[in-house]
Structure formats: structure tokens, C-alpha cells
Design a protein around this motif. Structure first.
Motif, PDB file in Angstrom:
ATOM      1  N   VAL A 187       0.864  -1.184   0.000  1.00 61.39           N
ATOM      2  CA  VAL A 187       0.000   0.000   0.000  1.00 61.39           C
ATOM      3  C   VAL A 187       0.896   1.227   0.000  1.00 61.39           C
ATOM      4  O   VAL A 187       1.586   1.510   0.979  1.00 61.39           O
ATOM      5  CB  VAL A 187      -0.941   0.033   1.221  1.00 61.39           C
ATOM      6  CG1 VAL A 187      -1.838   1.267   1.152  1.00 61.39           C
ATOM      7  CG2 VAL A 187      -1.787  -1.231   1.296  1.00 61.39           C
ATOM      8  N   ILE A 188       0.903   1.950  -1.120  1.00 63.55           N
ATOM      9  CA  ILE A 188       1.772   3.106  -1.305  1.00 63.55           C
ATOM     10  C   ILE A 188       0.910   4.360  -1.338  1.00 63.55           C
ATOM     11  O   ILE A 188      -0.042   4.435  -2.121  1.00 63.55           O
ATOM     12  CB  ILE A 188       2.568   2.987  -2.617  1.00 63.55           C
ATOM     13  CG1 ILE A 188       3.355   1.666  -2.645  1.00 63.55           C
ATOM     14  CG2 ILE A 188       3.507   4.181  -2.789  1.00 63.55           C
ATOM     15  CD1 ILE A 188       3.838   1.283  -4.033  1.00 63.55           C
ATOM     16  N   ALA A 205       0.259   2.344   5.682  1.00 65.96           N
ATOM     17  CA  ALA A 205       0.940   2.348   4.389  1.00 65.96           C
ATOM     18  C   ALA A 205       2.276   1.616   4.512  1.00 65.96           C
ATOM     19  O   ALA A 205       3.020   1.814   5.476  1.00 65.96           O
ATOM     20  CB  ALA A 205       1.164   3.774   3.903  1.00 65.96           C
ATOM     21  N   THR A 206       2.581   0.786   3.520  1.00 69.69           N
ATOM     22  CA  THR A 206       3.865   0.085   3.537  1.00 69.69           C
ATOM     23  C   THR A 206       4.979   0.946   2.960  1.00 69.69           C
ATOM     24  O   THR A 206       6.157   0.667   3.187  1.00 69.69           O
ATOM     25  CB  THR A 206       3.762  -1.225   2.736  1.00 69.69           C
ATOM     26  OG1 THR A 206       3.351  -0.937   1.392  1.00 69.69           O
ATOM     27  CG2 THR A 206       2.749  -2.160   3.377  1.00 69.69           C
ATOM     28  N   ALA A 207       4.599   1.981   2.207  1.00 68.67           N
ATOM     29  CA  ALA A 207       5.577   2.924   1.665  1.00 68.67           C
ATOM     30  C   ALA A 207       4.853   4.206   1.317  1.00 68.67           C
ATOM     31  O   ALA A 207       3.637   4.211   1.082  1.00 68.67           O
ATOM     32  CB  ALA A 207       6.273   2.359   0.429  1.00 68.67           C
ATOM     33  N   THR A 208       5.588   5.316   1.273  1.00 68.76           N
ATOM     34  CA  THR A 208       5.034   6.594   0.830  1.00 68.76           C
ATOM     35  C   THR A 208       6.012   7.235  -0.139  1.00 68.76           C
ATOM     36  O   THR A 208       7.220   6.961  -0.091  1.00 68.76           O
ATOM     37  CB  THR A 208       4.779   7.550   2.014  1.00 68.76           C
ATOM     38  OG1 THR A 208       6.016   7.776   2.721  1.00 68.76           O
ATOM     39  CG2 THR A 208       3.742   6.983   2.975  1.00 68.76           C
ATOM     40  N   VAL A 209       5.466   8.089  -1.014  1.00 69.96           N
ATOM     41  CA  VAL A 209       6.318   8.783  -1.973  1.00 69.96           C
ATOM     42  C   VAL A 209       5.937  10.253  -2.008  1.00 69.96           C
ATOM     43  O   VAL A 209       4.789  10.627  -1.743  1.00 69.96           O
ATOM     44  CB  VAL A 209       6.211   8.176  -3.389  1.00 69.96           C
ATOM     45  CG1 VAL A 209       6.706   6.743  -3.405  1.00 69.96           C
ATOM     46  CG2 VAL A 209       4.776   8.244  -3.905  1.00 69.96           C
ATOM     47  N   ASP A 210       6.923  11.072  -2.347  1.00 72.12           N
ATOM     48  CA  ASP A 210       6.736  12.505  -2.507  1.00 72.12           C
ATOM     49  C   ASP A 210       6.724  12.805  -3.999  1.00 72.12           C
ATOM     50  O   ASP A 210       7.766  12.740  -4.654  1.00 72.12           O
ATOM     51  CB  ASP A 210       7.875  13.262  -1.813  1.00 72.12           C
ATOM     52  CG  ASP A 210       7.765  14.771  -1.977  1.00 72.12           C
ATOM     53  OD1 ASP A 210       6.816  15.240  -2.641  1.00 72.12           O
ATOM     54  OD2 ASP A 210       8.633  15.487  -1.440  1.00 72.12           O
ATOM     55  N   PRO A 211       5.571  13.123  -4.576  1.00 72.47           N
ATOM     56  CA  PRO A 211       5.510  13.326  -6.023  1.00 72.47           C
ATOM     57  C   PRO A 211       6.249  14.559  -6.503  1.00 72.47           C
ATOM     58  O   PRO A 211       6.483  14.712  -7.703  1.00 72.47           O
ATOM     59  CB  PRO A 211       4.001  13.450  -6.296  1.00 72.47           C
ATOM     60  CG  PRO A 211       3.427  13.938  -5.012  1.00 72.47           C
ATOM     61  CD  PRO A 211       4.266  13.306  -3.933  1.00 72.47           C
ATOM     62  N   SER A 212       6.634  15.443  -5.589  1.00 76.53           N
ATOM     63  CA  SER A 212       7.362  16.639  -5.996  1.00 76.53           C
ATOM     64  C   SER A 212       8.861  16.409  -6.075  1.00 76.53           C
ATOM     65  O   SER A 212       9.592  17.230  -6.623  1.00 76.53           O
ATOM     66  CB  SER A 212       7.068  17.787  -5.016  1.00 76.53           C
ATOM     67  OG  SER A 212       7.523  17.462  -3.713  1.00 76.53           O
TER      68      SER A 212
END
Length: 342
Positions: A187-188, A205-212
């Protein structure tokens, strides 16, 4: 009594109005808590259809103070959560079981007076009882959770699924929890705000990302990304053009995209139909909460959903208009209006 009234586009203020009286099939509810939703901001700016003048507020819970003459199955003093969406029950969509697509749909807090008030009148059939031991602020989460639950149901998540959630607001953070409960193992969550990325990881969440920080498509679905080739399910929860356009590119071939976020009416985005065709993507819209409010209320009451971490602050009716008139503050998730608070 005091109520927060939408007088017209851009006109929102607290006013003194008569205390409502329940009709024969209604309940009179003393509102304990009512959540501020992004839809309330759309209503203020004329970006979502409504019928002002009207008292806003559709995410509410409270105590039953009086019942109509034909109501006999709920006690005065019970705590309820209100499903605001009232279907006619007779149009072709309703008779086909698609009550959320009712041609005559009317919503409490949008088309008729809602929960940003000391009292609200609602049809008995729209009320679901919740425990008196449950914190009222938790009860106010039943409505947004129900909307998320419908979207997750539509996504068809199975054990072991991979999911990307676009948007770190309250809807995205509730969806993260629901997809984990549904069996997703990857789950990202994508959001620009570091505080919300940390919170997403705290709630599942198993991972997160910064779209910027880098190209989100490569970061997630690229050859060296978190899920090369894309994920099984993408759930768009931000309601902005950028994330809607990202959603199809993050799904694997044969994957599913669910649009859960609300963009302003009339806004459009560019998509590539050939990509949807060639990779046989399922692109679905998810609208409100047909037949799931009871399940959402039971989930909240069970404690299976983390709620306290999602509450940013509590405000009075007098403070609520200013909150709705401005975008959420950085890191803010959910603001709750407490009508009885001095």
C-alpha cells in the motif's frame, strides 16, 4: 438555535434560526460533532450543486432528543450517525439498486439543512445507532468512511493486492486503512506533505512517496520502481487534475483505477484512451455510500479504524466559516465542528 448557513456562493455565516420540529417519520438530533469536508468548500465556491439558503454539514453524529409520531424503533437518548444521502426509492436507478445514482437524490447538508447546527432533523431511515460509549468525534467519521468503503468495494481488492493511494487527506488515510483490512499487502500513498506521509505509515501504508521530489510514475511503476509495471489498484483520493492524470499510468495492464476524489464540477483532464484500451484498464467512478453506512458505523465502533490521529482540531460553529473559506492548513487532516462548544 445557531446554524452555519450557506446563503449563496461565497456567503457563509452563523445565523439564529428556529429549532426544527421532526415530522412523523423523523428524528430530532442534538448534534455533538460534524466534520468539515472538502465538499463544503466546493459548496461555498459554487463548485458542487446545492440549494441555498441551507445549513451545511453532512458528516454528523448526535443524540436523539425527539421522534416523530410514526417512529417507534429508536429510543430518545440514543446516539446516531446520519447517512445524509436520501434516495427517492422509486426512480429507475433506485429500483435497480443503485440508490446513490437516484435521479431525485437529496442530501442533508447540501439540499436540506444539515449538521453545522445545534440540532438537525433527519428521516429515521437515514439514522444508524452507535454506542453511547463511542466518542462523538469518532461518530462523525462514519460518513466519510462509508464513502471510502464503497470505493474500496468497487476496487475489488484481494489478498496480496498492490495498491497506490493518491492523496494524503482524510479520505486517502481512511482508504489506506481499508485496503489493508481488505488484504492488500503493498500500500503506497503519494502526497507532497511530509507530515501526512509519516501519518500514512503510522496507519498502515507500507511505503510513501513525494511526487514533488521525482517522477512519480518512475518512482512507483518504473523498471526500478516500488512495483515495476504498475500496481493492481490505484485509488485517486485528492480530487485534483494532476493525480487523476497520474492514476491510469500507475496501474498495471489489466489493473483498476477508482476515482474517489471530488474535482470541481466542470473541470476536465487529459487522458489517453488508447492506453486505457490497449492495456484494458478498468476506470471507475465511486460516488457516495450506497448500502454501506451501517458497515462503516460498525467498523468505527469496533475500533478497527484509527481515528484519533486523523483529528487535527475541534472548532466552534463561529470558527467553522473561516475554516471552510480557506484551504486546509499544512498537515491538517480533519477539522471537527462541535456545535455545543462555547
Amino acid at each position: 438555535m445557531k446554524a452555519l448557513r450557506l446563503k449563496g456562493i461565497g456567503q457563509l455565516r452563523v445565523a439564529e434560526v428556529p429549532k426544527p420540529l421532526p415530522g412523523p417519520d423523523d428524528l430530532l438530533v442534538r448534534v455533538e460533532a460534524c466534520g468539515i469536508c472538502g465538499t463544503d468548500r466546493h459548496l461555498l465556491h459554487g463548485e458542487f450543486p446545492s440549494t441555498p439558503p441551507v445549513t451545511l454539514g453532512h458528516e454528523f453524529c448526535g443524540i436523539v432528543e425527539a421522534v416523530g409520531s410514526r417512529v417507534s424503533d429508536i429510543a430518545i437518548g440514543a446516539r446516531i450517525t446520519g447517512d445524509p444521502n436520501i434516495a427517492c426509492g422509486t426512480c429507475p436507478q433506485c429500483t435497480a439498486g443503485r440508490i446513490n445514482l437516484c435521479r431525485n437524490l437529496r442530501a442533508i447538508g447540501i439540499h436540506r439543512d444539515g449538521g453545522f447546527a445545534e440540532y438537525v432533523v433527519m428521516p429515521r431511515k437515514q439514522a444508524h445507532d452507535i454506542p453511547l460509549s463511542l466518542a462523538p468525534v469518532h461518530g462523525a467519521f462514519c460518513e466519510p468512511l462509508a464513502c471510502c468503503l464503497h470505493g474500496v468495494d468497487m476496487a475489488g481488492i484481494r489478498a496480496g493486492s498492490s495498491v497506490v493511494v493518491l492523496g494524503g487527506g482524510v479520505i486517502g488515510l481512511l482508504v489506506v486503512q481499508l485496503v489493508r483490512l481488505a488484504g492488500a499487502t503493498t500500500v503506497i500513498l503519494s502526497t507532497r506533505q511530509a507530515a501526512k506521509r509519516r501519518l500514512a505509515e503510522e496507519v498502515g501504508a507500507t511505503a510513501t512517496v513525494d511526487p514533488s521530489s521525482t517522477d512519480i510514475i518512475e518512482q512507483i511503476a518504473g523498471d526500478t520502481g516500488l512495483v515495476p509495471g504498475g500496481v493492481d489498484v490505484v485509488i485517486e483520493c485528492a480530487g485534483v487534475a494532476e493525480t487523476v492524470m497520474q492514476s491510469t499510468r500507475l496501474a498495471r495492464s489489466g489493473g483498476t483505477v477508482v476515482i474517489l476524489g471530488v474535482m470541481p464540477k466542470g473541470e476536465t483532464v487529459e487522458i489517453e484512451p488508447f492506453d486505457i484500451l490497449f492495456r484494458e484498464l478498468r476506470v471507475l467512478g465511486s460516488f457516495i455510500n450506497p448500502f454501506v453506512h451501517r458497515r462503516a458505523a460498525d467498523l468505527v465502533a469496533s475500533g478497527a479504524i484509527e481515528i484519533d490521529k486523523l483529528i487535527s482540531r475541534r472548532v466552534t460553529l463561529g470558527e467553522a466559516a473561516n475554516v471552510i473559506a480557506h484551504p486546509p492548513a499544512a498537515g491538517e487532516v480533519k477539522v471537527l465542528v462541535i456545535p455545543g462548544r462555547p
